[in-house]
Design an enzyme around this catalytic site. Structure first.
Site, PDB file in Angstrom:
ATOM      1  N   ASP A   1       0.993  -1.089   0.740  1.00 54.59           N
ATOM      2  CA  ASP A   1      -0.091   0.158   0.267  1.00 54.59           C
ATOM      3  C   ASP A   1       0.619   1.174   0.209  1.00 54.59           C
ATOM      4  OD1 ASP A   1      -2.164   1.588   0.763  1.00 54.59           O
ATOM      5  OD2 ASP A   1      -3.104   0.083   1.019  1.00 54.59           O
TER       6      ASP A   1
ATOM      7  N   VAL B   1       1.027   1.159  -6.425  1.00 60.53           N
ATOM      8  CA  VAL B   1       0.467   0.020  -7.800  1.00 60.53           C
ATOM      9  C   VAL B   1       0.487   0.805  -9.539  1.00 60.53           C
ATOM     10  CG1 VAL B   1      -0.827  -1.628  -6.083  1.00 60.53           C
ATOM     11  CG2 VAL B   1      -2.282   0.435  -7.381  1.00 60.53           C
TER      12      VAL B   1
ATOM     13  N   ASN C   1      -6.590  -5.541  -5.022  1.00 53.90           N
ATOM     14  CA  ASN C   1      -7.793  -4.491  -4.340  1.00 53.90           C
ATOM     15  C   ASN C   1      -7.398  -3.018  -4.318  1.00 53.90           C
ATOM     16  OD1 ASN C   1      -9.590  -4.093  -1.887  1.00 53.90           O
ATOM     17  ND2 ASN C   1      -7.996  -3.606  -1.398  1.00 53.90           N
TER      18      ASN C   1
ATOM     19  N   TYR D   1     -14.512   5.176 -12.967  1.00 54.23           N
ATOM     20  CA  TYR D   1     -14.860   3.807 -12.251  1.00 54.23           C
ATOM     21  C   TYR D   1     -15.056   2.650 -13.043  1.00 54.23           C
ATOM     22  CZ  TYR D   1     -15.475   1.701  -7.803  1.00 54.23           C
ATOM     23  OH  TYR D   1     -15.325   0.757  -6.969  1.00 54.23           O
TER      24      TYR D   1
ATOM     25  N   LYS E   1     -13.565  -0.732 -13.449  1.00 51.36           N
ATOM     26  CA  LYS E   1     -14.211  -1.975 -12.826  1.00 51.36           C
ATOM     27  C   LYS E   1     -14.388  -3.149 -14.305  1.00 51.36           C
ATOM     28  CE  LYS E   1     -12.959  -0.862  -8.951  1.00 51.36           C
ATOM     29  NZ  LYS E   1     -11.979  -1.808  -8.093  1.00 51.36           N
TER      30      LYS E   1
HETATM   31  N1  LIG Z   1     -16.127   1.165  -1.053  1.00 50.57           N
HETATM   32  C1  LIG Z   1     -17.279  -0.495  -1.873  1.00 50.57           C
HETATM   33  O1  LIG Z   1     -18.314   0.274  -1.304  1.00 50.57           O
HETATM   34  C2  LIG Z   1     -16.188  -0.979  -3.145  1.00 50.57           C
HETATM   35  C3  LIG Z   1     -17.163  -0.946  -3.869  1.00 50.57           C
HETATM   36  C4  LIG Z   1     -17.119  -1.904  -4.669  1.00 50.57           C
HETATM   37  C5  LIG Z   1     -15.859  -2.138  -5.209  1.00 50.57           C
HETATM   38  N2  LIG Z   1     -14.293  -1.439  -4.323  1.00 50.57           N
HETATM   39  C6  LIG Z   1     -13.597  -1.937  -4.325  1.00 50.57           C
HETATM   40  O2  LIG Z   1     -12.863  -2.334  -3.696  1.00 50.57           O
HETATM   41  C7  LIG Z   1     -11.116  -1.789  -3.219  1.00 50.57           C
HETATM   42  C8  LIG Z   1     -10.984  -1.959  -2.148  1.00 50.57           C
HETATM   43  O3  LIG Z   1     -12.172  -0.530  -1.582  1.00 50.57           O
HETATM   44  P1  LIG Z   1     -12.193   0.385   0.004  1.00 50.57           P
HETATM   45  O4  LIG Z   1     -13.565   0.387  -0.221  1.00 50.57           O
HETATM   46  O5  LIG Z   1     -11.660  -0.931   0.578  1.00 50.57           O
HETATM   47  O6  LIG Z   1     -11.588   1.345  -0.557  1.00 50.57           O
HETATM   48  P2  LIG Z   1     -10.392   2.207   0.319  1.00 50.57           P
HETATM   49  O7  LIG Z   1     -10.410   3.949   0.125  1.00 50.57           O
HETATM   50  O8  LIG Z   1     -11.182   2.120   1.728  1.00 50.57           O
HETATM   51  O9  LIG Z   1      -8.924   1.144   0.606  1.00 50.57           O
HETATM   52  C9  LIG Z   1      -8.038   1.355  -0.342  1.00 50.57           C
HETATM   53  C10 LIG Z   1      -6.616   1.162  -0.594  1.00 50.57           C
HETATM   54  O10 LIG Z   1      -6.088   0.915  -1.538  1.00 50.57           O
HETATM   55  C11 LIG Z   1      -4.758   2.105  -0.974  1.00 50.57           C
HETATM   56  N3  LIG Z   1      -4.124   2.946  -2.119  1.00 50.57           N
HETATM   57  C12 LIG Z   1      -5.286   3.722  -3.440  1.00 50.57           C
HETATM   58  N4  LIG Z   1      -4.275   4.197  -4.455  1.00 50.57           N
HETATM   59  C13 LIG Z   1      -3.260   3.068  -4.311  1.00 50.57           C
HETATM   60  C14 LIG Z   1      -2.103   2.816  -5.432  1.00 50.57           C
HETATM   61  N5  LIG Z   1      -1.906   3.917  -6.088  1.00 50.57           N
HETATM   62  N6  LIG Z   1      -0.941   2.227  -5.087  1.00 50.57           N
HETATM   63  C15 LIG Z   1      -1.161   1.115  -3.769  1.00 50.57           C
HETATM   64  N7  LIG Z   1      -2.750   1.219  -2.523  1.00 50.57           N
HETATM   65  C16 LIG Z   1      -3.564   2.616  -3.345  1.00 50.57           C
HETATM   66  C17 LIG Z   1      -5.133   2.672  -0.155  1.00 50.57           C
HETATM   67  O11 LIG Z   1      -4.363   3.825   0.289  1.00 50.57           O
HETATM   68  C18 LIG Z   1      -6.370   2.566   0.705  1.00 50.57           C
HETATM   69  O12 LIG Z   1      -5.443   1.858   1.564  1.00 50.57           O
HETATM   70  C19 LIG Z   1     -11.697  -1.199  -4.215  1.00 50.57           C
HETATM   71  O13 LIG Z   1     -10.848  -1.724  -5.558  1.00 50.57           O
HETATM   72  C20 LIG Z   1     -12.557  -0.695  -4.735  1.00 50.57           C
HETATM   73  O14 LIG Z   1     -12.343   0.452  -5.781  1.00 50.57           O
HETATM   74  C21 LIG Z   1     -15.298  -0.759  -3.674  1.00 50.57           C
END
Ligand SMILES: NC(=O)c1ccc[n+]([C@@H]2O[C@H](COP(=O)([O-])OP(=O)(O)OC[C@H]3O[C@@H](n4cnc5c(N)ncnc54)[C@H](O)[C@@H]3O)[C@@H](O)[C@H]2O)c1
Length: 242
Positions: A41, A56, A82, A149, A153
């Protein structure tokens, strides 16, 4: 054939974006299931798990990060892609090319780059699993974020299906999860407006958002031998949001 096992005993699991939210819950659950876990991260994760700083979007940084995981834990057997961003929705005309590219860079390029970096280790380990975190937005549309977004996805789902077919003969399974709305930082921001939040929840038959742990549980299932005949699936975890 013995009943396939949900455990991840001794396996090296790398989870990107695991400092918080779904990634953090996944890292924790994998550790509970016996895995040796690396958190990749841009910000530090749980203090009891190996943290490897990794953006990433940067191929050079990613190569160094996966080399570090191999040095400290051994070859990666499970990769959970993720890390992702979900910038708040803006009118389509106001979505800048920079914002478009940034979303695609993290959410789609990041999946590609980390997969390429981890693959030699997964092969060296004799096979394994890759679980990508897509979204309901990749099948329908995002309610709180942008078209970039949703496009990112949708790309993750297509990438998953194609790569799954390429790697299955080598004993490497590739699947993805498509979460609906999940509690956490993204929706605290994107659905801060109560009207928007209740409109979103009105479309969810379960009547609530998921906890990060409810998504992590399915990710760990797809990472484990319990899903040994699942290849190229895009698994909905969305409370019935259709
Ligand atoms: N929250 C939702 O409702 C939801 C729904 C569907 C899918 N998702 C997907 O699930 C995944 C996680 O979502 P979440 O809700 O836990 O989000 P979040 O924002 O709480 O956590 C995301 C994490 O990714 C890290 N991150 C961001 N950019 C980065 C980079 N360039 N390199 C490395 N790390 C990086 C952040 O520091 C954070 O720790 C994402 O891919 C998101 O699109 C989330």
């Amino acid at each position: 054939m013995p009943t396939p096992d949900l455990r991840l005993d001794g396996r090296v699991v790398a989870v990107t974006g695991a400092a918080q939210g779904i990634g953090r819950a996944t890292a924790r659950r994998a550790a509970e299931l016996g895995a040796r876990v690396a958190v990749l991260d841009v910000q530090p994760g749980p203090p009891d798990l190996l943290f490897v700083e990794c953006n990433v979007t940067d191929a050079h940084v990613i190569a160094e990060a996966f080399a570090r995981v191999r040095r400290d834990l051994g070859p990666v057997e499970v990769l959970v892609n993720n890390a992702g961003i979900a910038p708040p929705a803006v009118p389509f005309e106001e979505l800048s090319p920079e914002a478009w590219r940034n979303t695609l860079a993290v959410n789609l390029d990041g999946v590609f780059l980390c997969t390429q970096a981890a693959l030699p280790q997964i092969r060296q380990a004799g096979g394994g699993a890759i679980v990508n975190v897509a979204s309901v937005a990749g099948k329908l549309r995002s309610l709180g974020s942008t078209v970039a977004y949703s496009a990112s996805k949708g790309g993750v789902i297509a990438f998953t299906r194609h790569l799954a077919a390429l790697l299955a003969p080598e004993g490497i399974r590739v699947n993805c999860v498509c979460p609906g709305a999940v509690e956490g930082a993204i929706n605290d921001r994107n659905l801060a407006d109560p009207a928007r939040r209740s409109a979103t929840l009105a479309g969810v038959p379960a009547g609530r958002m998921a906890s990060p742990e409810e998504i992590a549980s399915v990710i760990c299932f797809l990472a484990s031998d319990a899903s040994s005949y699942m290849v190229g699936a895009a698994v909905d975890v969305n409370g019935g949001l259709l």
